[in-house]
Design a protein around this motif. Sequence first.
Motif, short mmCIF file in Angstrom:
data_model
loop_
_atom_site.label_atom_id
_atom_site.label_comp_id
_atom_site.label_asym_id
_atom_site.label_seq_id
_atom_site.Cartn_x
_atom_site.Cartn_y
_atom_site.Cartn_z
N ILE A 295 -11.43 -3.13 -12.84
CA ILE A 295 -10.79 -4.34 -12.32
C ILE A 295 -11.79 -5.19 -11.52
O ILE A 295 -11.49 -6.34 -11.19
CB ILE A 295 -9.56 -4.02 -11.45
CG1 ILE A 295 -9.95 -3.34 -10.14
CG2 ILE A 295 -8.54 -3.21 -12.22
CD1 ILE A 295 -8.79 -3.18 -9.16
N TYR B 144 -14.94 -8.44 -5.93
CA TYR B 144 -13.55 -8.37 -5.49
C TYR B 144 -12.62 -8.78 -6.63
O TYR B 144 -12.75 -9.87 -7.19
CB TYR B 144 -13.39 -9.30 -4.29
CG TYR B 144 -12.01 -9.46 -3.73
CD1 TYR B 144 -11.09 -8.43 -3.72
CD2 TYR B 144 -11.64 -10.67 -3.15
CE1 TYR B 144 -9.83 -8.58 -3.18
CE2 TYR B 144 -10.38 -10.85 -2.60
CZ TYR B 144 -9.48 -9.80 -2.62
OH TYR B 144 -8.23 -9.98 -2.08
N ASN B 145 -11.71 -7.90 -6.99
CA ASN B 145 -10.91 -8.12 -8.20
C ASN B 145 -10.08 -9.41 -8.15
O ASN B 145 -9.84 -10.04 -9.18
CB ASN B 145 -10.00 -6.92 -8.46
CG ASN B 145 -9.14 -6.55 -7.26
OD1 ASN B 145 -9.66 -6.21 -6.20
ND2 ASN B 145 -7.83 -6.60 -7.43
N SER C 165 -8.83 2.51 -6.39
CA SER C 165 -8.85 1.30 -7.22
C SER C 165 -9.81 1.53 -8.38
O SER C 165 -10.99 1.85 -8.16
CB SER C 165 -9.31 0.09 -6.41
OG SER C 165 -8.40 -0.21 -5.38
N ASN D 121 -10.82 3.36 -0.12
CA ASN D 121 -10.62 2.77 1.20
C ASN D 121 -10.73 3.88 2.24
O ASN D 121 -9.86 4.75 2.32
CB ASN D 121 -9.23 2.11 1.24
CG ASN D 121 -8.90 1.49 2.58
OD1 ASN D 121 -9.55 1.76 3.59
ND2 ASN D 121 -7.86 0.68 2.61
N LYS E 236 0.83 -1.21 0.00
CA LYS E 236 0.00 0.00 0.00
C LYS E 236 0.86 1.25 0.00
O LYS E 236 0.56 2.23 -0.70
CB LYS E 236 -0.94 0.00 1.21
CG LYS E 236 -1.81 1.25 1.29
CD LYS E 236 -2.79 1.21 2.45
CE LYS E 236 -3.69 2.43 2.44
NZ LYS E 236 -4.68 2.41 3.53
N TRP F 77 -6.35 2.74 -1.99
CA TRP F 77 -6.75 1.74 -2.98
C TRP F 77 -6.87 0.35 -2.37
O TRP F 77 -7.96 -0.15 -2.20
CB TRP F 77 -5.77 1.75 -4.17
CG TRP F 77 -4.33 1.49 -3.81
CD1 TRP F 77 -3.50 2.31 -3.10
CD2 TRP F 77 -3.57 0.33 -4.12
NE1 TRP F 77 -2.26 1.74 -2.96
CE2 TRP F 77 -2.27 0.51 -3.58
CE3 TRP F 77 -3.84 -0.85 -4.83
CZ2 TRP F 77 -1.26 -0.45 -3.72
CZ3 TRP F 77 -2.84 -1.80 -4.96
CH2 TRP F 77 -1.56 -1.60 -4.42
N ILE F 78 -5.77 -0.29 -2.01
CA ILE F 78 -5.80 -1.68 -1.57
C ILE F 78 -6.51 -1.80 -0.22
O ILE F 78 -6.56 -0.85 0.56
CB ILE F 78 -4.36 -2.23 -1.49
CG1 ILE F 78 -4.35 -3.76 -1.53
CG2 ILE F 78 -3.62 -1.67 -0.29
CD1 ILE F 78 -2.97 -4.36 -1.76
N ARG G 206 3.90 1.25 -3.34
CA ARG G 206 3.60 1.25 -4.78
C ARG G 206 3.72 2.63 -5.41
O ARG G 206 4.14 2.76 -6.56
CB ARG G 206 2.20 0.69 -5.01
CG ARG G 206 1.81 0.67 -6.47
CD ARG G 206 0.57 -0.15 -6.71
NE ARG G 206 0.18 -0.16 -8.10
CZ ARG G 206 -0.83 -0.86 -8.58
NH1 ARG G 206 -1.55 -1.63 -7.80
NH2 ARG G 206 -1.12 -0.81 -9.87
N PRO H 154 -16.87 -4.86 -3.95
CA PRO H 154 -16.51 -3.56 -3.39
C PRO H 154 -17.67 -2.68 -2.95
O PRO H 154 -17.44 -1.54 -2.54
CB PRO H 154 -15.82 -2.90 -4.59
CG PRO H 154 -16.62 -3.38 -5.77
CD PRO H 154 -16.98 -4.81 -5.43
N ALA I 224 -14.95 3.76 -9.11
CA ALA I 224 -13.70 3.51 -8.40
C ALA I 224 -14.04 3.11 -6.97
O ALA I 224 -15.10 3.44 -6.45
CB ALA I 224 -12.81 4.75 -8.40
N ARG I 225 -13.11 2.39 -6.35
CA ARG I 225 -13.27 1.99 -4.95
C ARG I 225 -12.31 2.80 -4.09
O ARG I 225 -11.14 2.93 -4.41
CB ARG I 225 -12.99 0.49 -4.78
CG ARG I 225 -13.37 -0.07 -3.43
CD ARG I 225 -12.91 -1.51 -3.26
NE ARG I 225 -11.46 -1.59 -3.08
CZ ARG I 225 -10.79 -2.73 -2.86
NH1 ARG I 225 -11.44 -3.88 -2.82
NH2 ARG I 225 -9.48 -2.71 -2.71
#
Length: 394
Positions: free
Chosen positions: A362, A130-131, A358, A374, A33, A45-46, A36, A184, A371-372
């Motif tokens: 995906i 979930y991707n 995210s 967090n 996380k 994102w993650i 990256r 998500p 988009a997702r």
Amino acid sequence: MGETCDELQRPGAEPAILSVPLAQLRRERTSVKWGRYPDDVIPMWIAEMDAFPCPPVVEAVEAAVRRGDTGYAMGGPYVEAFTEFVAAEWDWHVDGASAVGVADVLSGVTHLLRLLTDPGGPVVTSVPAYNAFFEVIEACGRRVVQAPLTVGHRLDLDRLATVFGELTAAGERTAYLLSNPHNPTGTVHSAAELAALADLAHAHGVRVVSDEVHGPLVMPTSTFVPYLTVPGTERDFVVTSASKTWNLAGLKAAVIVPGPGAVDDLRRLHPFLTYGASQLGVIAQTAAYRDGRDWLHRLVAELDANRHLLATLVAEQLPGVRLLLPEATFLAWLDLDGLGLGPDPALELLQRSRVALSPGPIFGRGNTTCARLNYGTSPEILREAVDRIAGSLG
């Protein structure tokens, strides 16, 4: 709307779980996380929370390392702690003798899909999903069959009936991979929805594998229903772990729970496949299940406050964004179509605002404008992220 995380952190109280400062996260966290993207990016994102750890987990792991208890894992105490937890939280009484430990949720899912379907065979999942589901299905040599949710992000039972019927009429052994609660979108499936799904699956001979790793993270306005507690699920499976709830993705362990009619199927797995959980993962997650319930309840209260804060920030600063208020998890599903950011809005926002989300595609077919995000972070980081996005839109 409930209290904010700031209000939850009163003088003399323990620090909020979700109050780790951004500078500290960048300095101390070395996971993917935080590795990256460059340091000027806020990573949202993650599915990893920016949380202070659960003290009983820290104490258990530190003590194990000090005494050199770092050999091969014994799964019995872990399964026992899990069964005690689900009985206390959801009145779900699991036969621990029938459950099997595995390395993590996705490896457990992989083993089950190989058991229940043939090479090249179909695995249905409801999208957006979930991707990692797509990667796991493809990695074990099966093919993904996407069945979209309804426009309200509920299980589309009519569509599933059609898909199940077509696949099984062709003589294909079929599995359905369920996300319960749904990642998500944060949707919490009701007992009635799950029972209807079970009826459909049973009628068509489809086997259900339910990923319930986010089960404890259901908001106070909703009720989590373990899939195996509804009628008609006797031949199905749950795979779960403490990893998401207590932020322990790096301390691997998980458990497969079979329905009463699936116990013999689970025993067909080669014992080697049920090895692989880390000793420290087993120790950490056992401590979480046994001694981390108070920490969990505090965390859910903070996440509840954060989801409402996010809704307020989006309404005030991002009127072109549609937010589905999550009923569970620490993940929010956003439709960014109203921002006019082009074919890849998440990438555009990353470049403009230096906030990483995210990207919607995906998570399955379509979702190009979505988009997702967090929101398992501090209110300060959440505010800064939305401020950056709003400021980047000109």
